[in-house]
Design a protein around this motif. Structure first.
Motif, PDB file in Angstrom:
ATOM      1  N   HIS A  77       0.797  -1.226   0.000  1.00  0.00           N
ATOM      2  CA  HIS A  77       0.000   0.000   0.000  1.00  0.00           C
ATOM      3  C   HIS A  77       0.834   1.281   0.000  1.00  0.00           C
ATOM      4  N   TYR A  78       2.117   1.165   0.296  1.00  0.00           N
ATOM      5  CA  TYR A  78       2.999   2.335   0.257  1.00  0.00           C
ATOM      6  C   TYR A  78       4.276   1.964  -0.497  1.00  0.00           C
ATOM      7  N   PRO A  79       4.140   1.562  -1.756  1.00  0.00           N
ATOM      8  CA  PRO A  79       5.291   1.041  -2.514  1.00  0.00           C
ATOM      9  C   PRO A  79       6.392   2.067  -2.741  1.00  0.00           C
ATOM     10  N   ALA A  80       6.078   3.355  -2.647  1.00  0.00           N
ATOM     11  CA  ALA A  80       7.091   4.376  -2.887  1.00  0.00           C
ATOM     12  C   ALA A  80       7.961   4.640  -1.658  1.00  0.00           C
ATOM     13  N   THR A  81       7.561   4.079  -0.501  1.00  0.00           N
ATOM     14  CA  THR A  81       8.311   4.306   0.739  1.00  0.00           C
ATOM     15  C   THR A  81       9.224   3.125   1.034  1.00  0.00           C
ATOM     16  N   PRO A  82      10.541   3.295   0.967  1.00  0.00           N
ATOM     17  CA  PRO A  82      11.461   2.197   1.244  1.00  0.00           C
ATOM     18  C   PRO A  82      11.334   1.711   2.688  1.00  0.00           C
ATOM     19  N   VAL A  83      11.456   0.409   2.871  1.00  0.00           N
ATOM     20  CA  VAL A  83      11.413  -0.190   4.209  1.00  0.00           C
ATOM     21  C   VAL A  83      12.698  -0.983   4.436  1.00  0.00           C
ATOM     22  N   VAL A  84      13.373  -0.683   5.523  1.00  0.00           N
ATOM     23  CA  VAL A  84      14.550  -1.446   5.929  1.00  0.00           C
ATOM     24  C   VAL A  84      14.204  -2.170   7.226  1.00  0.00           C
ATOM     25  N   VAL A  85      14.320  -3.476   7.220  1.00  0.00           N
ATOM     26  CA  VAL A  85      14.044  -4.271   8.422  1.00  0.00           C
ATOM     27  C   VAL A  85      15.252  -4.199   9.343  1.00  0.00           C
ATOM     28  N   ILE A  86      15.006  -3.920  10.614  1.00  0.00           N
ATOM     29  CA  ILE A  86      16.064  -3.967  11.614  1.00  0.00           C
ATOM     30  C   ILE A  86      15.599  -4.929  12.701  1.00  0.00           C
ATOM     31  N   SER A  87      16.357  -6.010  12.896  1.00  0.00           N
ATOM     32  CA  SER A  87      15.846  -7.103  13.717  1.00  0.00           C
ATOM     33  C   SER A  87      16.939  -7.763  14.539  1.00  0.00           C
ATOM     34  N   ALA A  88      16.533  -8.359  15.659  1.00  0.00           N
ATOM     35  CA  ALA A  88      17.447  -9.152  16.475  1.00  0.00           C
ATOM     36  C   ALA A  88      17.642 -10.534  15.872  1.00  0.00           C
ATOM     37  N   HIS A  89      16.776 -10.909  14.936  1.00  0.00           N
ATOM     38  CA  HIS A  89      16.923 -12.177  14.218  1.00  0.00           C
ATOM     39  C   HIS A  89      17.881 -11.954  13.058  1.00  0.00           C
ATOM     40  N   GLU A  90      18.985 -12.654  13.065  1.00  0.00           N
ATOM     41  CA  GLU A  90      20.012 -12.425  12.046  1.00  0.00           C
ATOM     42  C   GLU A  90      20.271 -13.660  11.189  1.00  0.00           C
ATOM     43  N   ASP A  91      19.379 -14.661  11.261  1.00  0.00           N
ATOM     44  CA  ASP A  91      19.579 -15.887  10.493  1.00  0.00           C
ATOM     45  C   ASP A  91      19.241 -15.656   9.024  1.00  0.00           C
ATOM     46  N   GLY A  92      19.804 -16.502   8.177  1.00  0.00           N
ATOM     47  CA  GLY A  92      19.639 -16.357   6.736  1.00  0.00           C
ATOM     48  C   GLY A  92      18.203 -16.425   6.277  1.00  0.00           C
ATOM     49  N   GLN A  93      17.393 -17.277   6.922  1.00  0.00           N
ATOM     50  CA  GLN A  93      16.002 -17.431   6.496  1.00  0.00           C
ATOM     51  C   GLN A  93      15.219 -16.139   6.741  1.00  0.00           C
ATOM     52  N   THR A  94      15.414 -15.526   7.908  1.00  0.00           N
ATOM     53  CA  THR A  94      14.717 -14.274   8.213  1.00  0.00           C
ATOM     54  C   THR A  94      15.108 -13.183   7.229  1.00  0.00           C
ATOM     55  N   ILE A  95      16.397 -13.088   6.925  1.00  0.00           N
ATOM     56  CA  ILE A  95      16.882 -12.071   5.994  1.00  0.00           C
ATOM     57  C   ILE A  95      16.316 -12.318   4.595  1.00  0.00           C
ATOM     58  N   ALA A  96      16.327 -13.595   4.179  1.00  0.00           N
ATOM     59  CA  ALA A  96      15.827 -13.934   2.845  1.00  0.00           C
ATOM     60  C   ALA A  96      14.347 -13.626   2.707  1.00  0.00           C
ATOM     61  N   LYS A  97      13.572 -13.908   3.747  1.00  0.00           N
ATOM     62  CA  LYS A  97      12.139 -13.627   3.689  1.00  0.00           C
ATOM     63  C   LYS A  97      11.868 -12.127   3.659  1.00  0.00           C
ATOM     64  N   ALA A  98      12.663 -11.367   4.414  1.00  0.00           N
ATOM     65  CA  ALA A  98      12.500  -9.911   4.392  1.00  0.00           C
ATOM     66  C   ALA A  98      12.738  -9.387   2.981  1.00  0.00           C
ATOM     67  N   ALA A  99      13.753  -9.911   2.315  1.00  0.00           N
ATOM     68  CA  ALA A  99      14.041  -9.503   0.938  1.00  0.00           C
ATOM     69  C   ALA A  99      12.913  -9.937   0.006  1.00  0.00           C
ATOM     70  N   HIS A 100      12.417 -11.152   0.206  1.00  0.00           N
ATOM     71  CA  HIS A 100      11.360 -11.686  -0.644  1.00  0.00           C
ATOM     72  C   HIS A 100      10.095 -10.842  -0.546  1.00  0.00           C
ATOM     73  N   TYR A 101       9.790 -10.367   0.660  1.00  0.00           N
ATOM     74  CA  TYR A 101       8.564  -9.596   0.861  1.00  0.00           C
ATOM     75  C   TYR A 101       8.741  -8.105   0.573  1.00  0.00           C
ATOM     76  N   GLY A 102       9.868  -7.727   0.008  1.00  0.00           N
ATOM     77  CA  GLY A 102      10.001  -6.382  -0.524  1.00  0.00           C
ATOM     78  C   GLY A 102      10.825  -5.380   0.252  1.00  0.00           C
ATOM     79  N   ALA A 103      11.497  -5.813   1.332  1.00  0.00           N
ATOM     80  CA  ALA A 103      12.346  -4.870   2.059  1.00  0.00           C
ATOM     81  C   ALA A 103      13.493  -4.404   1.171  1.00  0.00           C
ATOM     82  N   GLN A 104      13.879  -3.152   1.328  1.00  0.00           N
ATOM     83  CA  GLN A 104      15.017  -2.628   0.562  1.00  0.00           C
ATOM     84  C   GLN A 104      16.348  -2.901   1.258  1.00  0.00           C
ATOM     85  N   GLY A 105      16.266  -3.356   2.498  1.00  0.00           N
ATOM     86  CA  GLY A 105      17.489  -3.647   3.219  1.00  0.00           C
ATOM     87  C   GLY A 105      17.194  -4.401   4.501  1.00  0.00           C
ATOM     88  N   PHE A 106      18.243  -4.951   5.104  1.00  0.00           N
ATOM     89  CA  PHE A 106      18.109  -5.670   6.377  1.00  0.00           C
ATOM     90  C   PHE A 106      19.314  -5.327   7.238  1.00  0.00           C
TER      91      PHE A 106
END
Length: 217
Positions: A77-106
């Motif tokens: 709903h806000y595709p023009a606004t970049p989203v960077v996930v910042i998380s205590a979870h640092e495993d590859g699966q969490t990072i990959a899913k964040a990228a898959h769902y459209g985050a611009q960074g992790f």
């Protein structure tokens, strides 16, 4: 190098972390307007007030959010606004899913201030920024279907689904949103259809499938 004026929203439910992050970033990022949100609903309110946000720093776990659900909603709903996930979870699966769902960074919460500043500067300049360890995004495919379906919900339908997950009755939801109970039932019907479920229990289960299993302190 000083940046042009930007508006950045820090979305995390821990006030001490928000304050510490803002102080750390302020030393290296000039002319920034910092906004804060402590829940998924508060993010929506900030976006209504500041539709020209330049960046959202998003924690995956906060009130009203089920893992990647808020990320999916924001990217839909806000595709023009970049989203960077910042998380205590640092495993590859969490990072990959964040990228898959459209985050611009992790960014891991353990990152040093200079790393954070460098990464956010990259994203503000239109680049992606993920850890070097991100090599395989195939693991994100497991939840892709529910992610696409969730993205089809309108902002109001998404809010109603969040309230279903909180265990609120239709009458309570109608009162809180200032609409009729019939309107909530209509939203529910639309939600069930879009998610491919039959009732609110199945809808909540579908939403909960996006939760992150392990929760570090």
């Amino acid at each position: 190098m000083a940046l042009a004026t930007h508006t950045i929203l820090i979305a995390d439910d821990h006030p001490l972390f928000r304050q510490a992050l803002k102080q750390s970033l302020s030393h290296g990022m000039e002319a920034i307007q910092w906004l804060e949100a402590d829940s998924a609903d508060a993010i929506e309110q900030q976006l209504q007030k500041h539709p020209d946000l330049d960046l959202i720093l998003l924690d995956l776990q906060m009130p009203g959010s089920h893992g990647y659900s808020t990320l999916i909603h924001l990217r839909s709903h806000y595709p023009a606004t970049p989203v960077v996930v910042i998380s205590a979870h640092e495993d590859g699966q969490t990072i990959a899913k964040a990228a898959h769902y459209g985050a611009q960074g992790f960014l891991p919460k353990s990152a040093q201030p200079q790393q954070l500043i460098s990464a956010l500067t990259q994203v503000l300049e239109g680049e992606l920024c993920f850890p070097d360890s991100l090599t395989d995004q195939n693991s994100a495919a497991d939840h892709a279907d529910i992610g696409h379906k969730l993205a089809e919900l309108t902002p109001q339908q998404y809010r109603v689904l969040q309230m279903f997950a909180e265990g609120l009755l239709n009458k309570q939801i109608a009162y809180d949103l200032g609409v009729s109970e019939a309107t909530i039932k209509a939203h529910a019907t639309a939600i069930f259809k879009k998610l491919g479920v039959r009732n609110r229990t199945q809808a909540v289960i579908a939403l909960s499938s996006l939760d992150i299993d392990s929760r570090p302190l």
